[in-house]
Motif scaffolding. Structure first.
Motif, short mmCIF file in Angstrom:
data_model
loop_
_atom_site.label_atom_id
_atom_site.label_comp_id
_atom_site.label_asym_id
_atom_site.label_seq_id
_atom_site.Cartn_x
_atom_site.Cartn_y
_atom_site.Cartn_z
N ASP A 26 0.81 -1.22 0.00
CA ASP A 26 0.00 0.00 0.00
C ASP A 26 0.84 1.27 0.00
O ASP A 26 0.31 2.38 0.15
N ASN A 27 2.14 1.13 -0.22
CA ASN A 27 3.02 2.30 -0.34
C ASN A 27 3.01 2.74 -1.81
O ASN A 27 3.95 2.49 -2.56
N HIS A 28 1.93 3.37 -2.21
CA HIS A 28 1.71 3.66 -3.63
C HIS A 28 2.75 4.61 -4.21
O HIS A 28 3.14 4.47 -5.36
N ALA A 29 3.20 5.58 -3.41
CA ALA A 29 4.19 6.53 -3.93
C ALA A 29 5.49 5.82 -4.27
O ALA A 29 6.12 6.09 -5.30
N SER A 30 5.90 4.89 -3.41
CA SER A 30 7.13 4.14 -3.66
C SER A 30 6.99 3.21 -4.86
O SER A 30 7.91 3.08 -5.68
N LEU A 31 5.83 2.57 -4.99
CA LEU A 31 5.60 1.71 -6.15
C LEU A 31 5.65 2.50 -7.45
O LEU A 31 6.25 2.06 -8.44
N LYS A 32 5.03 3.67 -7.46
CA LYS A 32 5.06 4.50 -8.67
C LYS A 32 6.49 4.93 -9.00
O LYS A 32 6.86 5.03 -10.17
N LEU A 33 7.29 5.17 -7.96
CA LEU A 33 8.67 5.61 -8.19
C LEU A 33 9.46 4.55 -8.94
O LEU A 33 10.12 4.84 -9.94
#
Length: 203
Positions: free
Chosen positions: A147-154
């Protein structure tokens, strides 16, 4: 390693990354960063929870810094804004393994005052160049909570591929946390060095 194939000093390699066109620079984390680092970690508590636990006291910082005493096994880097020198985040190259693996794990965190402005994306791009072109690693892995969406997008933005789901992988914030495993190789990034690392077997 520089363009003519000779081994380059690590500090010189970090300094030349990005040139004047990048908004950020990379430098090694040192004891002189203690006060700024702790202040930024405390200011970023809501941003980091429950995805990571960074040092928020002087003793914790010294213990954290000790992990990078041997640059052959790990490197702690700060992503700094070029115009002010202020730290926008940190990226660690952890668990460097040579031989047939030539791999390492990435750990990273943005600091709240600079979050959401693309600094970490630029910083990660520089770290990939440093890891693949200077350290001559073959593979980098990032372990990210689902659920760490910002890190996944990075990592997706930089071309990492998903290699699966690992239940209870890391102990963070008092519990074993599930993580997705995302990987990039030097060939995927288009950053294959002209010669392999000396520790890589010939066959």
């Amino acid at each position: 390693m520089n363009q003519n194939g000779s081994v380059e000093d690590p500090e010189q390699a970090l300094t030349r990354l990005g040139g004047d066109s990048s908004r950020v620079t990379l430098r090694r984390l040192t004891i002189d960063d203690q006060d700024e680092f702790i202040e930024l970690v405390r200011a970023s508590a809501d941003l980091h929870h429950p995805y990571m636990s960074l040092p928020s006291t002087p003793q914790e910082f010294r213990d954290f810094l000790g992990k990078f005493e041997d640059p052959l096994s790990a490197e702690g880097l700060l992503v700094c804004m070029r115009d002010t020198g202020a730290a926008a985040g940190n990226i660690n190259i952890n668990s460097i393994i040579r031989g047939r693996f030539q791999s390492a794990a990435l750990g990273y965190a943005a600091f709240a005052p600079a979050a959401g402005r693309g600094y970490m994306s630029e910083g990660l791009g520089l770290v990939l160049r440093y890891a693949f072109e200077h350290l001559r690693l073959h593979r980098l892995e990032a372990q990210i909570q689902p659920d760490n969406h910002a890190s996944l997008k990075l990592v997706q933005r930089h071309g990492f591929r998903s290699e699966g789901y690992a239940p209870d992988l890391l102990f963070i914030d008092g519990a074993w946390r599930d993580h997705e495993r995302w990987v990039i190789t030097n060939s995927m990034a288009g950053m294959v060095p002209s010669a392999p690392h000396p520790s890589q077997p010939v066959r």
